[in-house]
Design a protein around this motif. Sequence first.
Motif, PDB file in Angstrom:
ATOM      1  N   CYS A   1      -2.170   0.100   3.065  1.00 26.34           N
ATOM      2  CA  CYS A   1      -1.519  -1.165   2.700  1.00 26.34           C
ATOM      3  C   CYS A   1      -1.993  -2.342   3.547  1.00 26.34           C
TER       4      CYS A   1
ATOM      5  N   THR B   1       9.040   4.537   7.544  1.00 31.51           N
ATOM      6  CA  THR B   1       8.000   4.252   6.574  1.00 31.51           C
ATOM      7  C   THR B   1       7.552   5.540   5.890  1.00 31.51           C
TER       8      THR B   1
ATOM      9  N   LEU C   1       3.061   6.889  -0.074  1.00 31.45           N
ATOM     10  CA  LEU C   1       3.458   7.108  -1.464  1.00 31.45           C
ATOM     11  C   LEU C   1       2.364   7.822  -2.244  1.00 31.45           C
TER      12      LEU C   1
ATOM     13  N   PHE D   1       2.312   4.590  -5.613  1.00 25.75           N
ATOM     14  CA  PHE D   1       1.538   3.586  -4.877  1.00 25.75           C
ATOM     15  C   PHE D   1       1.095   2.434  -5.780  1.00 25.75           C
TER      16      PHE D   1
ATOM     17  N   CYS E   1       3.024  -1.489  -2.134  1.00 22.03           N
ATOM     18  CA  CYS E   1       3.095  -1.666  -0.688  1.00 22.03           C
ATOM     19  C   CYS E   1       4.236  -2.625  -0.334  1.00 22.03           C
TER      20      CYS E   1
ATOM     21  N   THR F   1      10.201   2.277   3.839  1.00 22.31           N
ATOM     22  CA  THR F   1       9.309   1.312   3.200  1.00 22.31           C
ATOM     23  C   THR F   1       7.950   1.946   2.945  1.00 22.31           C
ATOM     24  N   GLY F   2       7.402   1.729   1.763  1.00 23.53           N
ATOM     25  CA  GLY F   2       6.077   2.243   1.436  1.00 23.53           C
ATOM     26  C   GLY F   2       4.997   1.453   2.154  1.00 23.53           C
TER      27      GLY F   2
ATOM     28  N   ARG G   1      -0.842   5.184   1.307  1.00 23.73           N
ATOM     29  CA  ARG G   1      -1.073   6.010   0.119  1.00 23.73           C
ATOM     30  C   ARG G   1      -1.138   7.464   0.548  1.00 23.73           C
TER      31      ARG G   1
ATOM     32  N   PHE H   1       6.696  11.899  -1.543  1.00 25.89           N
ATOM     33  CA  PHE H   1       6.852  11.062  -0.353  1.00 25.89           C
ATOM     34  C   PHE H   1       6.365  11.832   0.873  1.00 25.89           C
TER      35      PHE H   1
ATOM     36  N   ARG I   1      14.419   3.115  -6.023  1.00 26.09           N
ATOM     37  CA  ARG I   1      14.020   1.842  -5.420  1.00 26.09           C
ATOM     38  C   ARG I   1      15.270   1.044  -5.088  1.00 26.09           C
TER      39      ARG I   1
END
Length: 268
Positions: free
Chosen positions: A69, A83, A86, A91, A97, A121-122, A125, A140, A164
């Motif tokens: 990201c 964190t 994803l 992703f 991101c 938080t994403g 990848r 995840f 989400r």
Amino acid sequence: MAFTFSFHSRNFSNFLFIIISLSLMIKESKVTQAASYGSVVQFRPTTWKHAHATYYGDGTASGTMGGACGFENLFDSGYGSNTVALSPILFNNGFACGTCFQIKCINSKWCYKDTPYITVTGTDRGPPSWASASDNGAHFDLNKPAFMKFAQLTGGIMPVIYRRVPCMKRGGIRFKLQGNGYWLLVFVMNVGGGGDISKMWVRGSKSGRWISMTHNWGVSHQAFAELGGQSLSFRLQSYSTKKIITASYVTPSNWNTGMTYKSSVNFH
């Protein structure tokens, strides 16, 4: 005379009808525009879905630094160790991101029963997962400290449900600048609401026109233009809500690459 008065009365009523209709049309137009620019458009939590979760790295979460990201040092960027990497389907080519997820461990003796969910938080990848058809490739890969908040490490690959959720951020969106005199690369951080950006524009205080930027990778967008020696403003569109906000005069005219500049606006 009575006929003349009646005729004018009907015409006056028609005139009022036209005026009211035009007024409503103008008002509707303003409301439509406000839905994109000025109104408060909030990102809402999605429905719960199935996935699996694993962990990587050690207890320091140092292995999460950098990533696909472009957040680099996650502690300096304000994301900490909560964190996750994803899977490709989540992703979304980097547009996910910065998005935030609630993850709940289910159907395993290794789940911590007193932890309803964790919020992460994403920022990278990760690999796909086909542990279950119901996952649809959703996976995840958590850093070790985050994983240990909702399950025992012995569990390994854990069945979870996720959704989400809005990203709750303090302060405005931050912009880290890279590039040179003819190419501007901007990393966007601390994004609230949906946490994601689909489009960006930049405007120099001297040029006075909005320049469309293209998505480079992760949270970075780029513009091929000469923008040195002028204060920069940014316009951003949320990937999730489509709302557009403007961060005016974010940088001074003598801005430098490698520096991060804070705005006073954010998504909700």
